[in-house]
Design a protein around this motif. Structure first.
Motif, mmCIF file in Angstrom:
data_model
loop_
_atom_site.group_PDB
_atom_site.id
_atom_site.type_symbol
_atom_site.label_atom_id
_atom_site.label_comp_id
_atom_site.label_asym_id
_atom_site.label_seq_id
_atom_site.Cartn_x
_atom_site.Cartn_y
_atom_site.Cartn_z
ATOM 1 N N LEU A 42 0.828 -1.208 0.000
ATOM 2 C CA LEU A 42 0.000 0.000 0.000
ATOM 3 C C LEU A 42 0.863 1.258 0.000
ATOM 4 C CD1 LEU A 42 -2.756 -1.037 2.591
ATOM 5 C CD2 LEU A 42 -3.035 -0.784 0.116
ATOM 6 N N THR A 43 1.928 1.237 0.803
ATOM 7 C CA THR A 43 2.829 2.385 0.864
ATOM 8 C C THR A 43 3.569 2.573 -0.454
ATOM 9 O OG1 THR A 43 3.139 1.977 3.230
ATOM 10 C CG2 THR A 43 4.722 3.442 2.160
ATOM 11 N N ALA A 44 3.977 1.465 -1.068
ATOM 12 C CA ALA A 44 4.708 1.528 -2.335
ATOM 13 C C ALA A 44 3.880 2.192 -3.427
ATOM 14 C CB ALA A 44 5.115 0.124 -2.772
ATOM 15 N N LYS A 45 2.561 1.995 -3.403
ATOM 16 C CA LYS A 45 1.697 2.643 -4.391
ATOM 17 C C LYS A 45 1.773 4.162 -4.278
ATOM 18 C CE LYS A 45 -1.691 -1.111 -4.813
ATOM 19 N NZ LYS A 45 -3.118 -1.507 -4.627
ATOM 20 N N ALA A 46 1.807 4.657 -3.034
ATOM 21 C CA ALA A 46 1.929 6.099 -2.832
ATOM 22 C C ALA A 46 3.301 6.594 -3.263
ATOM 23 C CB ALA A 46 1.683 6.439 -1.366
ATOM 24 N N ALA A 83 -2.624 25.431 -9.584
ATOM 25 C CA ALA A 83 -2.165 24.059 -9.371
ATOM 26 C C ALA A 83 -2.718 23.498 -8.064
ATOM 27 C CB ALA A 83 -0.636 24.011 -9.365
ATOM 28 N N LEU A 84 -2.746 24.337 -7.027
ATOM 29 C CA LEU A 84 -3.288 23.914 -5.732
ATOM 30 C C LEU A 84 -4.773 23.589 -5.842
ATOM 31 C CD1 LEU A 84 -2.985 23.486 -2.681
ATOM 32 C CD2 LEU A 84 -3.405 25.942 -2.382
ATOM 33 N N SER A 85 -5.508 24.420 -6.565
ATOM 34 C CA SER A 85 -6.938 24.176 -6.766
ATOM 35 C C SER A 85 -7.165 22.872 -7.522
ATOM 36 C CB SER A 85 -7.574 25.345 -7.535
ATOM 37 O OG SER A 85 -7.390 26.564 -6.849
ATOM 38 N N THR A 86 -6.338 22.647 -8.546
ATOM 39 C CA THR A 86 -6.413 21.398 -9.310
ATOM 40 C C THR A 86 -6.114 20.210 -8.423
ATOM 41 O OG1 THR A 86 -5.713 22.573 -11.314
ATOM 42 C CG2 THR A 86 -5.518 20.174 -11.317
ATOM 43 N N ASN A 87 -5.139 20.373 -7.543
ATOM 44 C CA ASN A 87 -4.764 19.307 -6.620
ATOM 45 C C ASN A 87 -5.945 18.920 -5.737
ATOM 46 O OD1 ASN A 87 -3.341 17.470 -5.105
ATOM 47 N ND2 ASN A 87 -2.007 18.953 -4.126
ATOM 48 N N ILE A 88 -6.649 19.913 -5.217
ATOM 49 C CA ILE A 88 -7.800 19.654 -4.349
ATOM 50 C C ILE A 88 -8.896 18.906 -5.103
ATOM 51 C CG2 ILE A 88 -9.662 20.736 -3.037
ATOM 52 C CD1 ILE A 88 -7.704 23.006 -2.377
ATOM 53 N N ILE A 89 -9.158 19.348 -6.329
ATOM 54 C CA ILE A 89 -10.204 18.696 -7.139
ATOM 55 C C ILE A 89 -9.812 17.249 -7.445
ATOM 56 C CG2 ILE A 89 -11.355 18.698 -9.386
ATOM 57 C CD1 ILE A 89 -11.099 21.770 -9.356
ATOM 58 N N LEU A 90 -8.546 17.038 -7.837
ATOM 59 C CA LEU A 90 -8.080 15.684 -8.143
ATOM 60 C C LEU A 90 -8.075 14.796 -6.904
ATOM 61 C CD1 LEU A 90 -5.150 16.440 -10.628
ATOM 62 C CD2 LEU A 90 -7.386 15.459 -11.146
ATOM 63 N N ASN A 91 -7.790 15.396 -5.745
ATOM 64 C CA ASN A 91 -7.870 14.626 -4.498
ATOM 65 C C ASN A 91 -9.260 14.027 -4.325
ATOM 66 O OD1 ASN A 91 -5.241 15.001 -3.594
ATOM 67 N ND2 ASN A 91 -5.725 16.848 -2.449
ATOM 68 N N LEU A 92 -10.278 14.855 -4.547
ATOM 69 C CA LEU A 92 -11.661 14.409 -4.377
ATOM 70 C C LEU A 92 -12.049 13.362 -5.420
ATOM 71 C CD1 LEU A 92 -13.314 17.897 -3.686
ATOM 72 C CD2 LEU A 92 -12.716 16.133 -2.012
ATOM 73 N N LEU A 93 -11.495 13.506 -6.631
ATOM 74 C CA LEU A 93 -11.842 12.574 -7.709
ATOM 75 C C LEU A 93 -11.107 11.237 -7.601
ATOM 76 C CD1 LEU A 93 -11.859 15.010 -10.783
ATOM 77 C CD2 LEU A 93 -13.834 14.033 -9.598
ATOM 78 N N MET A 95 -9.280 9.939 -4.763
ATOM 79 C CA MET A 95 -9.133 9.213 -3.505
ATOM 80 C C MET A 95 -10.199 8.125 -3.356
ATOM 81 S SD MET A 95 -10.433 11.903 -0.614
ATOM 82 C CE MET A 95 -12.129 12.501 -0.524
ATOM 83 N N GLY A 96 -11.269 8.228 -4.136
ATOM 84 C CA GLY A 96 -12.275 7.176 -4.102
ATOM 85 C C GLY A 96 -11.771 5.889 -4.720
ATOM 86 N N PRO A 97 -11.418 5.916 -6.019
ATOM 87 C CA PRO A 97 -10.962 4.686 -6.673
ATOM 88 C C PRO A 97 -9.542 4.268 -6.299
ATOM 89 C CG PRO A 97 -10.898 6.513 -8.223
ATOM 90 C CD PRO A 97 -11.585 7.019 -6.980
ATOM 91 N N THR A 107 -1.082 15.045 -6.342
ATOM 92 C CA THR A 107 0.035 15.953 -6.081
ATOM 93 C C THR A 107 0.993 15.984 -7.264
ATOM 94 O OG1 THR A 107 -0.099 15.573 -3.700
ATOM 95 C CG2 THR A 107 1.980 16.432 -4.551
ATOM 96 N N ALA A 108 1.295 14.809 -7.816
ATOM 97 C CA ALA A 108 2.214 14.723 -8.954
ATOM 98 C C ALA A 108 1.632 15.416 -10.187
ATOM 99 C CB ALA A 108 2.526 13.264 -9.269
ATOM 100 N N ILE A 109 0.348 15.182 -10.448
ATOM 101 C CA ILE A 109 -0.290 15.789 -11.627
ATOM 102 C C ILE A 109 -0.334 17.311 -11.497
ATOM 103 C CG2 ILE A 109 -2.452 16.008 -12.910
ATOM 104 C CD1 ILE A 109 -3.038 13.087 -12.213
ATOM 105 N N SER A 110 -0.679 17.805 -10.320
ATOM 106 C CA SER A 110 -0.743 19.260 -10.126
ATOM 107 C C SER A 110 0.646 19.886 -10.220
ATOM 108 C CB SER A 110 -1.378 19.587 -8.777
ATOM 109 O OG SER A 110 -0.613 19.072 -7.697
ATOM 110 N N ALA A 111 1.675 19.142 -9.811
ATOM 111 C CA ALA A 111 3.047 19.643 -9.945
ATOM 112 C C ALA A 111 3.432 19.768 -11.415
ATOM 113 C CB ALA A 111 4.024 18.719 -9.224
#
Length: 209
Positions: A42-46, A83-93, A95-97, A107-111
């Protein structure tokens, strides 16, 4: 150009290496006691999700001063807010799947969005013009990193039992894998002409232009 060159020269192989060695790295560092195999996976995935953004994290630090040096502090801040706003939106999208790995990937995508927009604005305003040397370095670095990745994957397969063995066996095996990976990338970089000892020494001394 030289700052971007050095940054990518280090960041590209670092990202590739950490992506393919995420599981053994986490296993060697943390897998003991209550930190079991499932927790390692699980940690390796992150880890691999965060690793995908390594070049972007580095490029942001390299490109941002291009604005600051011209007294423009607003543009990079506005880009960072987007980028921060995008990060928040992607977090919500995500973290479910993807659970926690989705947060890391966001975080990587927003960077990458941050670094990409910095690059676009710098080039559009004429602050940064990629030269021929940088353009030639990028595909060669990617090629060298790909060969390194194949070599590391082969070693991980050969050392599979040792990487699952005792702590000393895990540590020694991982050290060998990392060392051989560095040798492979350095050799390929030299053969493709992106690393020349003389130029590297001058670059570190600030004499290469």
């Amino acid at each position: 150009n030289r700052a971007v060159e050095v940054a990518l020269l280090i960041a590209i192989p670092s990202a590739v290496a950490l992506i393919v060695t995420a599981t053994p790295v986490v296993r060697v560092l943390f897998e003991r006691g209550a930190f079991d195999l499932e927790t390692t996976q699980l940690t390796a995935k992150a880890v691999w999700a965060y690793a995908m953004g390594i070049p972007a994290y580095v490029l942001i630090k390299v490109l941002s001063p291009g604005f600051f040096a011209r007294g423009d502090t607003k543009t990079p801040v506005r880009i960072a807010i987007l980028a921060l706003s995008t990060n928040i939106i992607l977090n919500l999208l995500l973290m479910g799947p993807m659970l926690h790995a989705g947060l890391a990937l966001a975080t990587a995508i927003s960077a990458w969005l941050n670094a990409g927009l910095l690059l676009i604005f710098l080039t559009h305003r004429g602050y940064f013009v990629p030269d021929k040397r940088l353009a030639n370095m990028l595909p060669r670095s990617l090629f060298s990193a790909t060969i390194m990745m194949l070599g590391v994957l082969l070693l991980l397969n050969l050392f599979d039992s040792l990487l699952s063995g005792t702590t000393p066996e895990r540590i020694l095996s991982l050290v060998v894998v990392v060392f051989v990976g560095v040798i492979i990338y350095s050799t390929m970089a030299h053969l493709t002409g992106i690393i020349k000892l003389g130029s590297l020494v001058k670059l570190m001394k600030g004499r290469e232009h």
